[in-house]
Design a protein around this motif. Sequence first.
Motif, PDB file in Angstrom:
ATOM      1  N   PRO A 224       0.945  -4.051  -4.837  1.00 14.96           N
ATOM      2  CA  PRO A 224      -0.462  -4.377  -4.550  1.00 14.96           C
ATOM      3  C   PRO A 224      -0.955  -5.633  -5.258  1.00 14.96           C
ATOM      4  O   PRO A 224      -0.716  -5.823  -6.449  1.00 14.96           O
ATOM      5  CB  PRO A 224      -1.219  -3.130  -5.043  1.00 14.96           C
TER       6      PRO A 224
ATOM      7  N   ASP B 228      -9.067 -12.104  -1.609  1.00  6.45           N
ATOM      8  CA  ASP B 228      -8.158 -11.313  -2.460  1.00  6.45           C
ATOM      9  C   ASP B 228      -7.147 -12.191  -3.186  1.00  6.45           C
ATOM     10  O   ASP B 228      -6.799 -11.927  -4.339  1.00  6.45           O
ATOM     11  CB  ASP B 228      -7.368 -10.306  -1.604  1.00  6.45           C
TER      12      ASP B 228
ATOM     13  N   SER C  60      -3.756  -6.273  -6.172  1.00  4.44           N
ATOM     14  CA  SER C  60      -4.771  -5.917  -7.164  1.00  4.44           C
ATOM     15  C   SER C  60      -4.162  -5.523  -8.501  1.00  4.44           C
ATOM     16  O   SER C  60      -4.871  -5.315  -9.479  1.00  4.44           O
ATOM     17  CB  SER C  60      -5.629  -4.752  -6.646  1.00  4.44           C
TER      18      SER C  60
ATOM     19  N   PHE D 222       2.088  -6.795  -0.095  1.00 10.07           N
ATOM     20  CA  PHE D 222       1.116  -7.064  -1.154  1.00 10.07           C
ATOM     21  C   PHE D 222      -0.285  -6.532  -0.843  1.00 10.07           C
ATOM     22  O   PHE D 222      -1.173  -6.586  -1.693  1.00 10.07           O
ATOM     23  CB  PHE D 222       1.066  -8.567  -1.443  1.00 10.07           C
ATOM     24  N   GLY D 223      -0.464  -6.003   0.351  1.00  2.53           N
ATOM     25  CA  GLY D 223      -1.733  -5.385   0.709  1.00  2.53           C
ATOM     26  C   GLY D 223      -2.912  -6.343   0.740  1.00  2.53           C
ATOM     27  O   GLY D 223      -4.053  -5.948   0.471  1.00  2.53           O
TER      28      GLY D 223
ATOM     29  N   LYS E 123       6.190  -1.814  -1.964  1.00  4.26           N
ATOM     30  CA  LYS E 123       4.840  -2.389  -1.986  1.00  4.26           C
ATOM     31  C   LYS E 123       4.457  -2.803  -3.403  1.00  4.26           C
ATOM     32  O   LYS E 123       4.740  -2.084  -4.368  1.00  4.26           O
ATOM     33  CB  LYS E 123       3.833  -1.390  -1.427  1.00  4.26           C
TER      34      LYS E 123
ATOM     35  N   LYS F   6      -5.872  -8.305   2.157  1.00  5.34           N
ATOM     36  CA  LYS F   6      -6.800  -8.177   3.283  1.00  5.34           C
ATOM     37  C   LYS F   6      -7.499  -9.495   3.601  1.00  5.34           C
ATOM     38  O   LYS F   6      -7.894  -9.737   4.745  1.00  5.34           O
ATOM     39  CB  LYS F   6      -7.827  -7.085   2.973  1.00  5.34           C
TER      40      LYS F   6
END
Length: 230
Positions: free
Chosen positions: A214, A49, A216, A139-140, A212, A142
């Motif tokens: 993300p 990611d 993405s 930032f989520g 948050k 994974k």
Amino acid sequence: MKTFLKKHFKKFLIACFVIGIFIFSINFYIVKSTEAYVFSDIKKLPKVDAIIVLGAKVSREKLSYVLEDRLLAGVNIIYANKAQALLLSGDHGQKEYDEVNSMRKYILRRNFNIKKEQIFMDHAGFDTYDSMFRAKEIFGIKSAIIVTQDFHINRSVYIARSLGIEAYGFAVDESIYKESLRFNWRIRELLTRVKAFKDVLISSKPTFLGEKIPISGNGMKSWDTIEKAK
């Protein structure tokens, strides 16, 4: 008196031995449990990611050689198409000391052909644990490739994986630095690995969390307001 001193000196030696075994065991565990995820060849890295470049000392906006080497490695990993997002995580706890904006400006100044939208900034990465915790929760992220020098890479990957990130490490070559400096890093690392083990064990919380952003999405959402306007 001599008997008393002899008795307590023995206890002191036993205590030192036990503490030494404890420190050695934690260090051995952290290194051995992460060595399969650490690479020094960019070609062998998987796609993830984001690339996480960990901060280091800056003087005003001038990067230390350690930090500059990390950034250049991170850029090369982006060029190798291992990720599209670059997370710059460091200490920006004071207005006069700012690792993350110094990193961002270095990249943009050098015209590395990385879009502004690809650059994310974590202003509250005050230590490695905070950086990894926030990478996941804010930032989520994974999966990630963490970029730092060899002495620091196992601890970084250990923390990230313990927090649930599929993390890999890119060990930046540190052989160019003075042997005395590298020795000091490794001695200090013996204790900071113990702290990392403790933080993971008790599920420590970072200094700050927040809104948050993300990984993405658009990295500029993580920039300072004044910088977004430029």
